[in-house]
Design a protein around this motif. Structure first.
Motif, PDB file in Angstrom:
ATOM      1  N   ARG A  25      26.558 -24.786  17.336  1.00  0.00           N
ATOM      2  CA  ARG A  25      25.845 -26.104  17.834  1.00  0.00           C
ATOM      3  C   ARG A  25      24.641 -26.552  16.974  1.00  0.00           C
ATOM      4  N   TYR A  26      23.920 -25.255  16.018  1.00  0.00           N
ATOM      5  CA  TYR A  26      22.851 -25.517  15.407  1.00  0.00           C
ATOM      6  C   TYR A  26      23.265 -25.937  14.117  1.00  0.00           C
ATOM      7  N   CYS A  27      24.602 -26.029  13.822  1.00  0.00           N
ATOM      8  CA  CYS A  27      25.077 -26.287  12.343  1.00  0.00           C
ATOM      9  C   CYS A  27      26.184 -27.611  12.429  1.00  0.00           C
ATOM     10  N   THR A  65      31.301 -19.231   0.300  1.00  0.00           N
ATOM     11  CA  THR A  65      30.783 -19.732   1.573  1.00  0.00           C
ATOM     12  C   THR A  65      31.347 -21.113   1.959  1.00  0.00           C
ATOM     13  N   GLY A  66      30.925 -21.761   2.993  1.00  0.00           N
ATOM     14  CA  GLY A  66      31.295 -22.929   3.184  1.00  0.00           C
ATOM     15  C   GLY A  66      30.359 -23.707   4.292  1.00  0.00           C
ATOM     16  N   GLY A  67      30.882 -24.568   4.961  1.00  0.00           N
ATOM     17  CA  GLY A  67      32.146 -24.451   5.847  1.00  0.00           C
ATOM     18  C   GLY A  67      32.537 -23.247   5.999  1.00  0.00           C
ATOM     19  N   GLU A  68      33.987 -23.009   6.444  1.00  0.00           N
ATOM     20  CA  GLU A  68      34.421 -21.613   6.719  1.00  0.00           C
ATOM     21  C   GLU A  68      35.304 -21.577   5.373  1.00  0.00           C
ATOM     22  N   PRO A  69      34.936 -20.554   4.520  1.00  0.00           N
ATOM     23  CA  PRO A  69      35.694 -20.429   3.197  1.00  0.00           C
ATOM     24  C   PRO A  69      37.020 -19.901   3.222  1.00  0.00           C
ATOM     25  N   MET A  93      31.752 -12.800   0.351  1.00  0.00           N
ATOM     26  CA  MET A  93      32.085 -13.937   1.174  1.00  0.00           C
ATOM     27  C   MET A  93      31.175 -14.045   2.225  1.00  0.00           C
ATOM     28  N   THR A  94      30.573 -15.110   2.749  1.00  0.00           N
ATOM     29  CA  THR A  94      30.227 -15.267   4.066  1.00  0.00           C
ATOM     30  C   THR A  94      31.137 -16.007   5.027  1.00  0.00           C
ATOM     31  N   THR A  95      31.488 -15.238   6.198  1.00  0.00           N
ATOM     32  CA  THR A  95      32.465 -16.019   6.873  1.00  0.00           C
ATOM     33  C   THR A  95      32.317 -15.842   8.401  1.00  0.00           C
ATOM     34  N   ASN A  96      32.774 -16.684   9.116  1.00  0.00           N
ATOM     35  CA  ASN A  96      32.607 -16.658  10.432  1.00  0.00           C
ATOM     36  C   ASN A  96      33.483 -15.520  11.001  1.00  0.00           C
ATOM     37  N   ILE A 117      29.556 -11.413   8.049  1.00  0.00           N
ATOM     38  CA  ILE A 117      30.095 -11.908   9.105  1.00  0.00           C
ATOM     39  C   ILE A 117      29.237 -12.644   9.943  1.00  0.00           C
ATOM     40  N   SER A 118      29.268 -13.762  10.438  1.00  0.00           N
ATOM     41  CA  SER A 118      28.308 -14.352  11.297  1.00  0.00           C
ATOM     42  C   SER A 118      28.727 -14.334  12.597  1.00  0.00           C
ATOM     43  N   LEU A 119      27.724 -13.999  13.620  1.00  0.00           N
ATOM     44  CA  LEU A 119      28.180 -13.485  14.960  1.00  0.00           C
ATOM     45  C   LEU A 119      26.715 -13.511  15.651  1.00  0.00           C
ATOM     46  N   THR A 158      23.080 -12.832  12.280  1.00  0.00           N
ATOM     47  CA  THR A 158      22.790 -13.302  13.816  1.00  0.00           C
ATOM     48  C   THR A 158      21.842 -14.567  13.279  1.00  0.00           C
ATOM     49  N   VAL A 159      22.007 -15.525  13.926  1.00  0.00           N
ATOM     50  CA  VAL A 159      20.911 -16.683  14.145  1.00  0.00           C
ATOM     51  C   VAL A 159      20.196 -16.476  15.259  1.00  0.00           C
ATOM     52  N   LEU A 160      18.923 -16.248  15.368  1.00  0.00           N
ATOM     53  CA  LEU A 160      18.183 -16.086  16.519  1.00  0.00           C
ATOM     54  C   LEU A 160      17.944 -17.487  17.275  1.00  0.00           C
ATOM     55  N   LEU A 188      16.172 -19.591  13.020  1.00  0.00           N
ATOM     56  CA  LEU A 188      16.730 -21.161  12.911  1.00  0.00           C
ATOM     57  C   LEU A 188      15.932 -22.091  11.833  1.00  0.00           C
ATOM     58  N   MET A 189      16.682 -22.622  10.915  1.00  0.00           N
ATOM     59  CA  MET A 189      16.186 -23.503   9.925  1.00  0.00           C
ATOM     60  C   MET A 189      16.222 -24.902  10.349  1.00  0.00           C
ATOM     61  N   PRO A 190      15.185 -25.830  10.009  1.00  0.00           N
ATOM     62  CA  PRO A 190      15.359 -27.092  10.642  1.00  0.00           C
ATOM     63  C   PRO A 190      16.201 -27.914   9.591  1.00  0.00           C
ATOM     64  N   GLU A 193      22.168 -30.311  12.329  1.00  0.00           N
ATOM     65  CA  GLU A 193      22.023 -30.260  13.776  1.00  0.00           C
ATOM     66  C   GLU A 193      20.711 -29.610  14.261  1.00  0.00           C
ATOM     67  N   ALA A 194      20.273 -28.535  13.599  1.00  0.00           N
ATOM     68  CA  ALA A 194      19.150 -27.567  14.132  1.00  0.00           C
ATOM     69  C   ALA A 194      17.928 -28.425  14.368  1.00  0.00           C
ATOM     70  N   ILE A 195      17.841 -29.383  13.453  1.00  0.00           N
ATOM     71  CA  ILE A 195      16.658 -30.437  13.657  1.00  0.00           C
ATOM     72  C   ILE A 195      16.531 -30.704  15.060  1.00  0.00           C
ATOM     73  N   LYS A 312      23.785 -30.774   4.805  1.00  0.00           N
ATOM     74  CA  LYS A 312      23.880 -29.939   6.104  1.00  0.00           C
ATOM     75  C   LYS A 312      24.122 -28.120   5.636  1.00  0.00           C
ATOM     76  N   MET A 313      24.041 -27.623   6.614  1.00  0.00           N
ATOM     77  CA  MET A 313      24.173 -26.246   6.189  1.00  0.00           C
ATOM     78  C   MET A 313      25.690 -25.970   6.044  1.00  0.00           C
ATOM     79  N   TYR A 314      26.475 -26.578   6.468  1.00  0.00           N
ATOM     80  CA  TYR A 314      28.304 -26.391   6.205  1.00  0.00           C
ATOM     81  C   TYR A 314      28.221 -26.875   5.073  1.00  0.00           C
TER      82      TYR A 314
HETATM   83  N1  SAM Z   1      31.087 -20.576   8.153  1.00  0.00           N
HETATM   84  C1  SAM Z   1      30.664 -19.554   7.450  1.00  0.00           C
HETATM   85  C2  SAM Z   1      29.640 -18.516   8.430  1.00  0.00           C
HETATM   86  O1  SAM Z   1      29.187 -19.225   9.486  1.00  0.00           O
HETATM   87  O2  SAM Z   1      29.485 -17.503   8.207  1.00  0.00           O
HETATM   88  C3  SAM Z   1      29.780 -19.709   6.295  1.00  0.00           C
HETATM   89  C4  SAM Z   1      29.111 -20.969   6.232  1.00  0.00           C
HETATM   90  S1  SAM Z   1      27.539 -20.769   7.414  1.00  0.00           S
HETATM   91  C5  SAM Z   1      26.916 -22.530   7.112  1.00  0.00           C
HETATM   92  C6  SAM Z   1      26.596 -19.709   6.561  1.00  0.00           C
HETATM   93  C7  SAM Z   1      25.447 -19.138   7.585  1.00  0.00           C
HETATM   94  O3  SAM Z   1      24.480 -20.239   7.736  1.00  0.00           O
HETATM   95  C8  SAM Z   1      25.884 -18.551   8.890  1.00  0.00           C
HETATM   96  O4  SAM Z   1      25.542 -17.489   8.833  1.00  0.00           O
HETATM   97  C9  SAM Z   1      25.120 -19.474   9.989  1.00  0.00           C
HETATM   98  O5  SAM Z   1      24.999 -18.765  11.228  1.00  0.00           O
HETATM   99  C10 SAM Z   1      24.036 -20.001   9.079  1.00  0.00           C
HETATM  100  N2  SAM Z   1      23.395 -21.185   9.651  1.00  0.00           N
HETATM  101  C11 SAM Z   1      23.921 -22.520   9.560  1.00  0.00           C
HETATM  102  N3  SAM Z   1      23.041 -23.429  10.314  1.00  0.00           N
HETATM  103  C12 SAM Z   1      21.761 -22.622  10.350  1.00  0.00           C
HETATM  104  C13 SAM Z   1      20.293 -22.955  10.614  1.00  0.00           C
HETATM  105  N4  SAM Z   1      19.971 -24.216  11.062  1.00  0.00           N
HETATM  106  N5  SAM Z   1      19.276 -22.174  10.574  1.00  0.00           N
HETATM  107  C14 SAM Z   1      19.960 -20.724  10.053  1.00  0.00           C
HETATM  108  N6  SAM Z   1      20.926 -20.270   9.739  1.00  0.00           N
HETATM  109  C15 SAM Z   1      22.086 -21.390   9.909  1.00  0.00           C
END
Ligand code: SAM
Ligand code: SF4
Length: 318
Positions: A25-27, A65-69, A93-96, A117-119, A158-160, A188-190, A193-195, A312-314
């Motif tokens: 939701r924040y991305c 990284t990506g998107g989802e790499p 690699m950063t991946t979901n 791994i993002s969780l 983990t994004v808080l 959480l960064m501005p 979507e997070a803005i 955007k972050m993606y």
């Molecule tokens: N899809 C992969 C993943 O989620 O790990 C890689 C890309 S994702 C953009 C990279 C990281 O950015 C993830 O850990 C995600 O939670 C974090 N992220 C995305 N939007 C963010 C935001 N607004 N503030 C802080 N972290 C954010």
């Protein structure tokens, strides 16, 4: 390669796609993002050529990284080609994690060293909510697969998100007790979507220290890491706190970024970009262009209040 502030630039983060199989939701917006045309994104060969130019200039740490790499077609080929470049010390690699169960062994075989791994939650209903469509079962299988094949040490990011996972900080932190898994809490960064959500969803990392007063600070070894690390008593893994906005690590920043469209970014919080795709396609000297760009790396974040990063972050990859 040194920038004008004497910082050694040795870390490249490469976003290989804007696309994702989740919609955090924040991305990402719910409808996803438009698929870029084949022409607009770097081909596997172009990623290899640009990365080679960076490695020739002293980059020795690379993160995909990506998107989802893991959605990127040719991802295994990309990993293999990058691993063959001489001089790399770290390759991650950063991946979901959703597709990691399927890819972990092959990623390891092709030369990837480790994964982040993002969780954001350990509960399946909350995972489905925050990602809008994800199934946590696959992420858990992905973590197990990464452990099994040795894509380690694993870092969980983990994004808080206020009112969402602040009640799970202790549970997430406990993942570090028995195994060498590091859990990093990111503010959480501005961006993107997070803005929209940041005013009511942002919570400071301070909350982690309040909830876990037993944390012991770990002396910093890598000054270029944005995380400040702590440990639970007798834990095998560490707990990192990342505060991307007010962080104090700019003076040690060692990183540059490459987007899937071939734009080089000198700072996550700056809108300046250098078009390496165009330079490559025009046959220009990439190494000179990168060196000239690094000369312009900002000393620190310089977005004024009320200004935002356009990308955007993606697209940037975090
Ligand atoms: N899809 C992969 C993943 O989620 O790990 C890689 C890309 S994702 C953009 C990279 C990281 O950015 C993830 O850990 C995600 O939670 C974090 N992220 C995305 N939007 C963010 C935001 N607004 N503030 C802080 N972290 C954010
Ligand atoms: Fe996809 Fe990663 Fe963004 Fe979530 S944070 S929507 S997994 S790119």
């Amino acid at each position: 390669m040194k920038d004008p502030f004497g910082r050694d630039i040795n870390y490249l983060r490469i976003s290989v796609t804007d696309l994702c199989n989740l919609r955090c939701r924040y991305c990402m917006p719910e409808e996803g993002v438009p698929k870029l045309s084949h022409e607009d994104i770097l081909s596997v060969e172009e990623i290899e050529k640009i990365t080679k130019a960076f490695v020739n200039l002293g980059i020795n740490k690379i993160r995909l990284t990506g998107g989802e790499p893991l959605l990127r077609s040719g991802i295994l080929d990309i990993v293999e080609r990058i691993d063959k470049l001489e001089g790399l010390k770290d390759f991650a690699m950063t991946t979901n994690g959703v597709l990691l169960g399927r890819y972990a062994q092959e990623l390891k075989n092709r030369g990837l060293k480790r994964v982040n791994i993002s969780l954001d939650t350990l509960k399946d209903d909350k995972y489905r909510y925050i990602t809008r469509k994800g199934n946590i079962k696959y992420v858990m299988e992905g973590i197990e697969a990464a452990k099994k094949v040795g894509l380690t040490p694993i870092k969980i990011n983990t994004v808080l998100v206020g009112g969402f996972n602040d009640d799970e900080i202790e549970d997430l932190a406990r993942l570090t007790l028995e195994e060498e898994i590091h859990v990093r809490f990111i503010e959480l960064m501005p961006v993107g979507e997070a803005i929209k959500h940041r005013s009511n969803k942002y919570i400071s990392n301070e909350i982690v220290l309040e909830k876990l007063p037993e944390l012991i600070e770990v002396k910093r070894k890598d000054l270029s890491s944005p995380a400040v690390y702590y440990k639970l008593p007798n834990a095998k893994g560490r707990i990192g706190l990342i505060n991307p906005i007010s962080c104090k690590f700019c003076s040690h920043c060692n990183r540059v970024r490459l987007t899937a469209q071939g734009m080089m970014k000198l700072c996550l919080h700056s809108n300046d970009e250098i078009d390496l795709r165009e330079a490559l396609r025009k046959g220009q000297d990439l190494e000179n262009i990168i060196l000239a760009a690094v000369e312009k790396k900002p000393e620190s974040h310089h977005l004024e209040d009320g200004q935002y990063v356009w990308k955007k972050m993606y697209q940037i990859g975090g």
